[in-house]
Design a protein around this motif. Structure first.
Motif, PDB file in Angstrom:
ATOM      1  N   LEU A 173     104.892 -51.369  -8.999  1.00 17.85           N
ATOM      2  CA  LEU A 173     105.411 -52.621  -9.559  1.00 17.85           C
ATOM      3  C   LEU A 173     106.190 -53.390  -8.509  1.00 17.85           C
ATOM      4  O   LEU A 173     107.044 -52.825  -7.819  1.00 17.85           O
ATOM      5  N   VAL A 174     105.893 -54.685  -8.404  1.00 16.54           N
ATOM      6  CA  VAL A 174     106.729 -55.611  -7.645  1.00 16.54           C
ATOM      7  C   VAL A 174     107.022 -56.801  -8.557  1.00 16.54           C
ATOM      8  O   VAL A 174     106.107 -57.402  -9.114  1.00 16.54           O
ATOM      9  N   VAL A 175     108.297 -57.097  -8.726  1.00 18.06           N
ATOM     10  CA  VAL A 175     108.710 -58.264  -9.514  1.00 18.06           C
ATOM     11  C   VAL A 175     109.169 -59.351  -8.552  1.00 18.06           C
ATOM     12  O   VAL A 175     109.954 -59.091  -7.631  1.00 18.06           O
ATOM     13  N   PHE A 176     108.655 -60.566  -8.762  1.00 20.92           N
ATOM     14  CA  PHE A 176     108.984 -61.699  -7.898  1.00 20.92           C
ATOM     15  C   PHE A 176     109.781 -62.748  -8.666  1.00 20.92           C
ATOM     16  O   PHE A 176     109.521 -63.012  -9.842  1.00 20.92           O
ATOM     17  N   ASP A 177     110.730 -63.362  -7.977  1.00 21.94           N
ATOM     18  CA  ASP A 177     111.399 -64.571  -8.453  1.00 21.94           C
ATOM     19  C   ASP A 177     110.875 -65.738  -7.630  1.00 21.94           C
ATOM     20  O   ASP A 177     110.885 -65.695  -6.397  1.00 21.94           O
ATOM     21  N   ASP A 220      91.924 -53.352 -11.036  1.00 25.21           N
ATOM     22  CA  ASP A 220      92.476 -54.469 -10.273  1.00 25.21           C
ATOM     23  C   ASP A 220      94.004 -54.465 -10.280  1.00 25.21           C
ATOM     24  O   ASP A 220      94.649 -53.905 -11.172  1.00 25.21           O
ATOM     25  N   VAL A 221      94.584 -55.127  -9.297  1.00 26.53           N
ATOM     26  CA  VAL A 221      96.008 -55.468  -9.348  1.00 26.53           C
ATOM     27  C   VAL A 221      96.194 -56.450 -10.507  1.00 26.53           C
ATOM     28  O   VAL A 221      95.406 -57.376 -10.684  1.00 26.53           O
ATOM     29  N   LYS A 222      97.226 -56.229 -11.314  1.00 30.15           N
ATOM     30  CA  LYS A 222      97.471 -57.084 -12.482  1.00 30.15           C
ATOM     31  C   LYS A 222      98.685 -57.967 -12.212  1.00 30.15           C
ATOM     32  O   LYS A 222      99.799 -57.486 -12.038  1.00 30.15           O
ATOM     33  N   LEU A 223      98.453 -59.286 -12.167  1.00 28.15           N
ATOM     34  CA  LEU A 223      99.512 -60.258 -11.918  1.00 28.15           C
ATOM     35  C   LEU A 223      99.757 -61.057 -13.198  1.00 28.15           C
ATOM     36  O   LEU A 223      98.825 -61.617 -13.771  1.00 28.15           O
ATOM     37  N   THR A 224     101.029 -61.125 -13.622  1.00 27.24           N
ATOM     38  CA  THR A 224     101.366 -61.826 -14.863  1.00 27.24           C
ATOM     39  C   THR A 224     102.662 -62.610 -14.697  1.00 27.24           C
ATOM     40  O   THR A 224     103.674 -62.045 -14.264  1.00 27.24           O
ATOM     41  N   VAL A 225     102.631 -63.897 -15.020  1.00 28.26           N
ATOM     42  CA  VAL A 225     103.872 -64.673 -15.101  1.00 28.26           C
ATOM     43  C   VAL A 225     104.531 -64.326 -16.437  1.00 28.26           C
ATOM     44  O   VAL A 225     103.921 -64.508 -17.496  1.00 28.26           O
ATOM     45  N   SER A 242     112.236 -72.145 -12.524  1.00 27.17           N
ATOM     46  CA  SER A 242     112.221 -70.755 -12.061  1.00 27.17           C
ATOM     47  C   SER A 242     111.144 -69.970 -12.800  1.00 27.17           C
ATOM     48  O   SER A 242     110.962 -70.130 -14.011  1.00 27.17           O
ATOM     49  N   LEU A 243     110.447 -69.125 -12.062  1.00 25.53           N
ATOM     50  CA  LEU A 243     109.416 -68.257 -12.628  1.00 25.53           C
ATOM     51  C   LEU A 243     109.722 -66.808 -12.270  1.00 25.53           C
ATOM     52  O   LEU A 243     110.316 -66.528 -11.222  1.00 25.53           O
ATOM     53  N   VAL A 244     109.289 -65.893 -13.124  1.00 28.11           N
ATOM     54  CA  VAL A 244     109.296 -64.465 -12.804  1.00 28.11           C
ATOM     55  C   VAL A 244     107.861 -63.979 -12.906  1.00 28.11           C
ATOM     56  O   VAL A 244     107.162 -64.253 -13.895  1.00 28.11           O
ATOM     57  N   ILE A 245     107.418 -63.274 -11.880  1.00 30.49           N
ATOM     58  CA  ILE A 245     106.038 -62.786 -11.824  1.00 30.49           C
ATOM     59  C   ILE A 245     106.053 -61.270 -11.713  1.00 30.49           C
ATOM     60  O   ILE A 245     106.727 -60.695 -10.850  1.00 30.49           O
ATOM     61  N   ASP A 246     105.336 -60.622 -12.620  1.00 32.45           N
ATOM     62  CA  ASP A 246     105.227 -59.156 -12.678  1.00 32.45           C
ATOM     63  C   ASP A 246     103.879 -58.763 -12.069  1.00 32.45           C
ATOM     64  O   ASP A 246     102.830 -59.192 -12.551  1.00 32.45           O
ATOM     65  N   VAL A 247     103.901 -57.949 -11.013  1.00 35.26           N
ATOM     66  CA  VAL A 247     102.665 -57.531 -10.345  1.00 35.26           C
ATOM     67  C   VAL A 247     102.550 -56.006 -10.395  1.00 35.26           C
ATOM     68  O   VAL A 247     103.416 -55.295  -9.877  1.00 35.26           O
ATOM     69  N   ARG A 248     101.494 -55.540 -11.053  1.00 39.99           N
ATOM     70  CA  ARG A 248     101.216 -54.105 -11.141  1.00 39.99           C
ATOM     71  C   ARG A 248     100.199 -53.756 -10.059  1.00 39.99           C
ATOM     72  O   ARG A 248      99.066 -54.230 -10.067  1.00 39.99           O
ATOM     73  N   VAL A 249     100.626 -52.921  -9.127  1.00 44.08           N
ATOM     74  CA  VAL A 249      99.919 -52.737  -7.858  1.00 44.08           C
ATOM     75  C   VAL A 249      99.044 -51.482  -7.896  1.00 44.08           C
ATOM     76  O   VAL A 249      99.527 -50.393  -8.231  1.00 44.08           O
ATOM     77  N   ASN A 250      97.769 -51.637  -7.551  1.00 40.35           N
ATOM     78  CA  ASN A 250      96.908 -50.455  -7.473  1.00 40.35           C
ATOM     79  C   ASN A 250      97.095 -49.741  -6.139  1.00 40.35           C
ATOM     80  O   ASN A 250      97.857 -50.185  -5.267  1.00 40.35           O
ATOM     81  N   ASP A 251      96.373 -48.631  -5.985  1.00 39.61           N
ATOM     82  CA  ASP A 251      96.565 -47.799  -4.793  1.00 39.61           C
ATOM     83  C   ASP A 251      95.784 -48.285  -3.578  1.00 39.61           C
ATOM     84  O   ASP A 251      95.736 -47.595  -2.561  1.00 39.61           O
ATOM     85  N   CYS A 252      95.194 -49.489  -3.666  1.00 41.40           N
ATOM     86  CA  CYS A 252      94.539 -50.091  -2.495  1.00 41.40           C
ATOM     87  C   CYS A 252      95.518 -50.891  -1.650  1.00 41.40           C
ATOM     88  O   CYS A 252      95.180 -51.297  -0.530  1.00 41.40           O
ATOM     89  N   SER A 264     102.251 -65.786   1.550  1.00 43.72           N
ATOM     90  CA  SER A 264     101.376 -66.623   2.382  1.00 43.72           C
ATOM     91  C   SER A 264     100.519 -67.589   1.568  1.00 43.72           C
ATOM     92  O   SER A 264     100.134 -68.649   2.064  1.00 43.72           O
ATOM     93  N   ASN A 265     100.221 -67.233   0.325  1.00 47.53           N
ATOM     94  CA  ASN A 265      99.210 -67.988  -0.414  1.00 47.53           C
ATOM     95  C   ASN A 265      99.715 -68.729  -1.645  1.00 47.53           C
ATOM     96  O   ASN A 265      99.092 -69.726  -2.041  1.00 47.53           O
ATOM     97  N   SER A 266     100.782 -68.278  -2.267  1.00 45.28           N
ATOM     98  CA  SER A 266     101.177 -68.915  -3.524  1.00 45.28           C
ATOM     99  C   SER A 266     101.706 -70.333  -3.273  1.00 45.28           C
ATOM    100  O   SER A 266     102.330 -70.597  -2.242  1.00 45.28           O
ATOM    101  N   PRO A 267     101.479 -71.254  -4.211  1.00 45.02           N
ATOM    102  CA  PRO A 267     101.911 -72.645  -4.026  1.00 45.02           C
ATOM    103  C   PRO A 267     103.346 -72.904  -4.462  1.00 45.02           C
ATOM    104  O   PRO A 267     103.742 -74.058  -4.629  1.00 45.02           O
ATOM    105  N   CYS A 268     104.132 -71.856  -4.636  1.00 43.28           N
ATOM    106  CA  CYS A 268     105.534 -72.029  -5.036  1.00 43.28           C
ATOM    107  C   CYS A 268     106.352 -72.608  -3.885  1.00 43.28           C
ATOM    108  O   CYS A 268     106.011 -72.443  -2.712  1.00 43.28           O
ATOM    109  N   SER A 269     107.454 -73.255  -4.225  1.00 46.27           N
ATOM    110  CA  SER A 269     108.387 -73.722  -3.183  1.00 46.27           C
ATOM    111  C   SER A 269     109.037 -72.545  -2.487  1.00 46.27           C
ATOM    112  O   SER A 269     109.322 -72.589  -1.284  1.00 46.27           O
ATOM    113  N   SER A 270     109.286 -71.485  -3.256  1.00 47.33           N
ATOM    114  CA  SER A 270     109.798 -70.237  -2.674  1.00 47.33           C
ATOM    115  C   SER A 270     109.404 -69.091  -3.588  1.00 47.33           C
ATOM    116  O   SER A 270     109.229 -69.272  -4.797  1.00 47.33           O
ATOM    117  N   ILE A 271     109.228 -67.916  -3.008  1.00 52.05           N
ATOM    118  CA  ILE A 271     108.911 -66.721  -3.788  1.00 52.05           C
ATOM    119  C   ILE A 271     109.493 -65.516  -3.064  1.00 52.05           C
ATOM    120  O   ILE A 271     109.370 -65.394  -1.838  1.00 52.05           O
TER     121      ILE A 271
END
Length: 354
Positions: A173-177, A220-225, A242-252, A264-271
């Motif tokens: 799990l990685v949680v992003f603000d 797959d990796v599961k990404l959810t706002v 403000s957004l919170v993004i929950d990412v469930r990470v696989n073993d790849c 590198s890729n998200s269009p947020c002002s900051s993450i």
């Protein structure tokens, strides 16, 4: 001691645990109940904060060490309960109560299993059991804090409800603000840079984004706002959302790789990631523990839910009585027979590797 006696004692311990509140970081009274079990069975133990742990009688530094772990903290009961969450009642073979399924049934089954093997001589592995705290909150005083205190471990069984099937991989799990910025203004005036409207395209990007690598065990990796917040009054356009993004990470992927991709890729002002320490985990299918489980008829799968496996760096297997879909639900329960079966299966499995 017979498995039947151990099972009955384990069920009694679980009833006592249910009736003793043990929210994360407030598990001191349930830790005392676990201490009483070890004392009654004449097993020396140690306690570090609210973590209670012990090693087998004939611990040998020259042998590899197998960790048995589950937790005795619980979440808060939700408002949909119709039964008293702190009253252990048995109806139609179901033992009801907060923490009965997650993960009290696993914990008492592992404690009983450790007790069964405690005084066995000539085991192939040392055994260490940790009844840990703060799992539900991923707190700093849980199993992660014990890894520098207990003997070095080579492999682990983590007790979480899996219907006694073999969870050979678990998502991390990685949680992003994140923030989406715009130009603040009075609602009555034109504004072509409204942060709330800017968020529409950002949300669509997250909804459509796919990580390239798919895991055989975890998919797959599961990404959810999961959260969004912006604005404080009806007539003012906010400067940011403000957004919170929950990412469930696989073993790849490592958690660090996930962070690099979204930065590198998200269009947020900051993450920004809150933490990188809750990693995905796995154990090879060829490992003797997994092969022992398969030999006694258990199936393998990949688990989408997080556990204390995430803080371990050694191979680990998630295995326990109960059903994950009951966890954190109203009127939580575990079947009494699941506990008895859990102890029997743990012992059968370990007899093949110990």
């Amino acid at each position: 001691m017979s498995i039947e006696i151990l099972s009955n004692e384990a069920i009694t311990l679980l009833k006592n645990l249910i009736e003793t509140p043990s929210f994360s970081s407030k598990e001191d009274e349930t830790a005392q109940l676990i201490e009483q079990w070890f004392t009654a069975h004449k097993i020396p133990f140690k306690r570090t904060k609210n973590n209670v742990w012990a090693t087998n009688k004939y611990f040998d530094d020259t042998k590899p060490t197998l960790l048995l772990n589950s937790h005795h903290d619980t979440v808060m009961p939700n408002k949909a309960y119709t039964k008293d969450p702190f009253k252990a009642t048995i109806e139609d073979g179901k033992l009801y109560g907060l923490g009965s399924n997650d993960a009290g049934g696993c914990l008492v089954s592992l404690i009983a299993t450790f007790t069964y093997f405690y005084a066995h001589k000539d085991l192939q592995y040392n055994l260490v059991i940790v009844a840990s705290a703060e799992e539900e909150s991923s707190g700093e005083n849980g199993l992660n804090s014990m890894l520098s205190i207990i003997p070095k471990i080579d492999v682990a069984i983590v007790g979480e409800p899996t219907l006694m099937n073999l969870a050979i991989a678990e998502k991390g799990l990685v949680v992003f603000d994140a923030k989406v910025k715009g130009t603040p203004s009075h609602a009555a005036h034109p504004n072509n840079n409204n942060a709330i409207y800017n968020t529409i395209e950002v949300l669509k990007w997250f909804k459509d984004f796919k990580f390239a690598k798919t895991s055989k065990a975890l998919g797959d990796v599961k990404l959810t706002v999961t959260q969004i917040n912006g604005g404080k009054q009806h007539n003012a356009v906010p400067a940011e959302v403000s957004l919170v993004i929950d990412v469930r990470v696989n073993d790849c992927y490592t958690n660090k790789e996930i962070v690099e991709i979204l930065e590198s890729n998200s269009p947020c002002s900051s993450i920004k990631a809150r933490s990188l320490r809750l990693n995905s985990s796995s154990i090879p299918v060829e490992h003797p523990l997994v092969q022992a489980g398969i030999a006694i008829g258990r199936t393998t799968y990949g688990s989408p839910t997080l556990s204390d496996q995430s803080v371990l760096s050694c191979p680990s297997l998630k295995l326990g009585p109960g059903d994950s879909t009951r966890s954190h639900s109203a009127d939580e329960f575990i079947y009494v027979n699941e506990i008895k079966e859990g102890i029997e299966i743990y012992i059968k499995l370990l007899n093949k590797v110990l």
